[in-house]
Enzyme design. Structure first.
Site, PDB file in Angstrom:
ATOM      1  N   HIS A   1      10.768  24.247 -13.810  1.00 29.74           N
ATOM      2  CA  HIS A   1      11.767  23.382 -14.450  1.00 29.74           C
ATOM      3  C   HIS A   1      11.201  22.707 -15.696  1.00 29.74           C
ATOM      4  O   HIS A   1      11.604  21.599 -16.052  1.00 29.74           O
ATOM      5  CB  HIS A   1      12.338  22.358 -13.450  1.00 29.74           C
ATOM      6  CG  HIS A   1      13.174  23.015 -12.389  1.00 29.74           C
ATOM      7  ND1 HIS A   1      14.491  23.365 -12.592  1.00 29.74           N
ATOM      8  CD2 HIS A   1      12.852  23.451 -11.141  1.00 29.74           C
ATOM      9  CE1 HIS A   1      14.951  23.966 -11.496  1.00 29.74           C
ATOM     10  NE2 HIS A   1      13.972  24.032 -10.606  1.00 29.74           N
ATOM     11  N   THR A   2      10.259  23.366 -16.313  1.00 31.15           N
ATOM     12  CA  THR A   2       9.717  22.875 -17.588  1.00 31.15           C
ATOM     13  C   THR A   2      10.297  23.662 -18.758  1.00 31.15           C
ATOM     14  O   THR A   2      10.268  23.188 -19.891  1.00 31.15           O
ATOM     15  CB  THR A   2       8.181  23.021 -17.618  1.00 31.15           C
ATOM     16  OG1 THR A   2       7.855  24.350 -17.213  1.00 31.15           O
ATOM     17  CG2 THR A   2       7.507  22.032 -16.687  1.00 31.15           C
TER      18      THR A   2
ATOM     19  N   GLY B   1      18.334  37.167  -5.063  1.00 26.32           N
ATOM     20  CA  GLY B   1      18.584  35.806  -4.546  1.00 26.32           C
ATOM     21  C   GLY B   1      17.359  35.168  -3.929  1.00 26.32           C
ATOM     22  O   GLY B   1      17.456  34.220  -3.166  1.00 26.32           O
ATOM     23  N   ALA B   2      16.157  35.709  -4.259  1.00 27.12           N
ATOM     24  CA  ALA B   2      14.925  35.218  -3.631  1.00 27.12           C
ATOM     25  C   ALA B   2      14.077  34.412  -4.606  1.00 27.12           C
ATOM     26  O   ALA B   2      12.903  34.144  -4.342  1.00 27.12           O
ATOM     27  CB  ALA B   2      14.126  36.400  -3.070  1.00 27.12           C
ATOM     28  N   GLY B   3      14.654  34.054  -5.748  1.00 29.34           N
ATOM     29  CA  GLY B   3      13.894  33.276  -6.738  1.00 29.34           C
ATOM     30  C   GLY B   3      12.829  34.117  -7.429  1.00 29.34           C
ATOM     31  O   GLY B   3      11.845  33.585  -7.932  1.00 29.34           O
TER      32      GLY B   3
ATOM     33  N   ASP C   1      12.122  33.426 -17.231  1.00 36.22           N
ATOM     34  CA  ASP C   1      12.224  34.657 -16.443  1.00 36.22           C
ATOM     35  C   ASP C   1      12.290  35.877 -17.349  1.00 36.22           C
ATOM     36  O   ASP C   1      11.644  36.903 -17.087  1.00 36.22           O
ATOM     37  CB  ASP C   1      13.462  34.612 -15.543  1.00 36.22           C
ATOM     38  CG  ASP C   1      13.450  33.402 -14.629  1.00 36.22           C
ATOM     39  OD1 ASP C   1      12.380  32.783 -14.484  1.00 36.22           O
ATOM     40  OD2 ASP C   1      14.508  33.072 -14.075  1.00 36.22           O
TER      41      ASP C   1
END
Ligand code: GLA
Length: 376
Positions: free
Chosen positions: A28-29, A116-118, A166
């Site tokens: 979250h950076t 959906g597993a990050g 990502d």
């Protein structure tokens, strides 16, 4: 397995691959102009592609419903495509929005990146299409350009306000290295990460709790960070130095202060982790990972009981450190484990999940793997 030929009636022009990722630290950076440290997974999305001249996009996925999804390139618009096809379609739309004269294609996909597993299964799909189109149309675009276009597709076409980590990881990571990325100006550096040479393994634990970034919580967190930066008179939270944190927290409303505390300390943890990797002190990374998890759990509040349990069970069984990776609200945990303890740590996590009545986690070890590329 259904091959390209039997779906599309001819041979493909080429085959491309783009990987999923795990982020070692720096969560979250990225939408705060900060720092991240991902590696590419050995798991990747593969695409076989042949261009078409009639403006149609015909998409088939081994993980799909057994039907070809047919779309008209001219008709692509945000919100117009449902399901997995929105990721590849979004990239074609984004390329055209950016002024590249691209058209339709026959596409065949097969991905072993758990969804959906990050682990960035959607970025892998986006990046494999971006790379194939760049090569087939000979577009003058760098890997970082393609990552930004893929992020634009996800933001504007799919509707998820993600940062650039990502897509940059999938496009720019390389085998044997972690990617040190400054998300403000996309300055990047490859740092060797040969864990096995140090008797270490990176264990990935997919809790099987599906996360869904489109559900609004991610957008709310991002908006909270942007509001906090504005209240502090800063372009982004990246511009708040650790020395200024205590003073800043006093000036912020109660609901925003913990978000800022996480982002500022997390950027510092990335710096710390990079220094350790540069010094070859890989085992010392463990406590940095665990501290990162505590911050995500207590300040940013994006962990969940399953990720918390995976972290605590792994650390209690002797992992050097562990943390959730990716956006959170479920998804996966990484644990840094000494070779001799790998089986024990895995077994401890499984036992803890069984005792808590949670679904059986999926576990695998990951080595830093190659970024997006043409296979044939
Ligand atoms: C998701 C987003 C990324 C990043 C992470 C959290 O994976 O797609 O841009 O914000 O969450 O670090």
């Amino acid at each position: 397995m259904t091959d390209f030929q039997s779906v599309h009636g001819a041979a493909p022009t080429g085959v491309w691959a783009a990987p999923g990722r795990v982020n070692l630290i720096g969560e979250h950076t990225d939408y705060n102009d900060g720092f991240v440290l991902p590696i590419a997974l050995p798991h990747a999305a593969r695409a076989a592609v042949r261009l078409r001249t009639d403006g149609l996009l015909r998409l088939w996925s081994e993980q799909g419903d057994g039907q070809v999804t047919e779309l008209e390139v001219e008709g692509l618009a945000p919100g117009s495509v449902e399901g997995w096809a929105k990721y590849p379609a979004g990239v074609v739309w984004a390329l055209r929005e950016a002024g590249h004269p691209v058209g339709g294609a026959d596409l065949w996909f097969d991905s072993d990146v758990p969804g959906g597993a990050g682990l960035s299964s959607s970025a892998a799909l986006e990046c494999v299409v971006a790379t194939a189109y760049r090569d087939l149309y000979d577009l003058p675009l760098s890997n970082a350009d393609l990552a930004q276009l893929a992020q634009f597709a996800e933001n504007a076409f799919v509707g998820v306000p993600c940062g650039v980590m990502d897509q940059m990881a999938s496009m720019c990571c390389s085998e044997g290295n972690a990617l040190v990325l400054d998300t403000r100006d996309l300055t990047q550096r490859q740092v060797p990460l040969d864990l096995a040479a140090h008797g270490l393994w990176l264990l990935v634990i997919d809790t099987r709790v599906k996360h869904d970034l489109a559900d609004g919580a991610y957008a709310e967190l991002r908006a909270g960070c942007e509001k906090a930066a504005a209240l502090l008179g800063l372009p982004a939270l990246r511009d708040l130095a650790p020395e200024g944190l205590a003073g800043a927290l006093e000036r912020l409303p109660e609901e925003l202060a913990p978000l800022v505390a996480h982002v500022v300390t997390e950027d510092a943890r990335v710096e710390q982790a990079v220094a350790l990797l540069d010094a070859g002190e890989f085992a010392a990374l463990g406590p940095v990972l665990t501290a990162g998890h505590a911050s995500l759990r207590d300040d940013y509040r994006v962990s969940c009981p399953e990720t918390d349990l995976a972290v605590s069970a792994a650390v209690e069984a002797g992992a050097l450190g562990a943390r959730m990776t990716g956006g959170g609200f479920g998804g996966s945990v990484i644990a840094l484990v000494r070779e001799g303890l790998l089986t024990e740590v895995e077994a401890a996590v499984r036992a803890a999940f069984a005792a808590a009545g949670y679904a059986e986690p999926r576990t695998f070890t990951a080595v830093p793997s190659a970024g997006a590329r043409r296979l044939s």
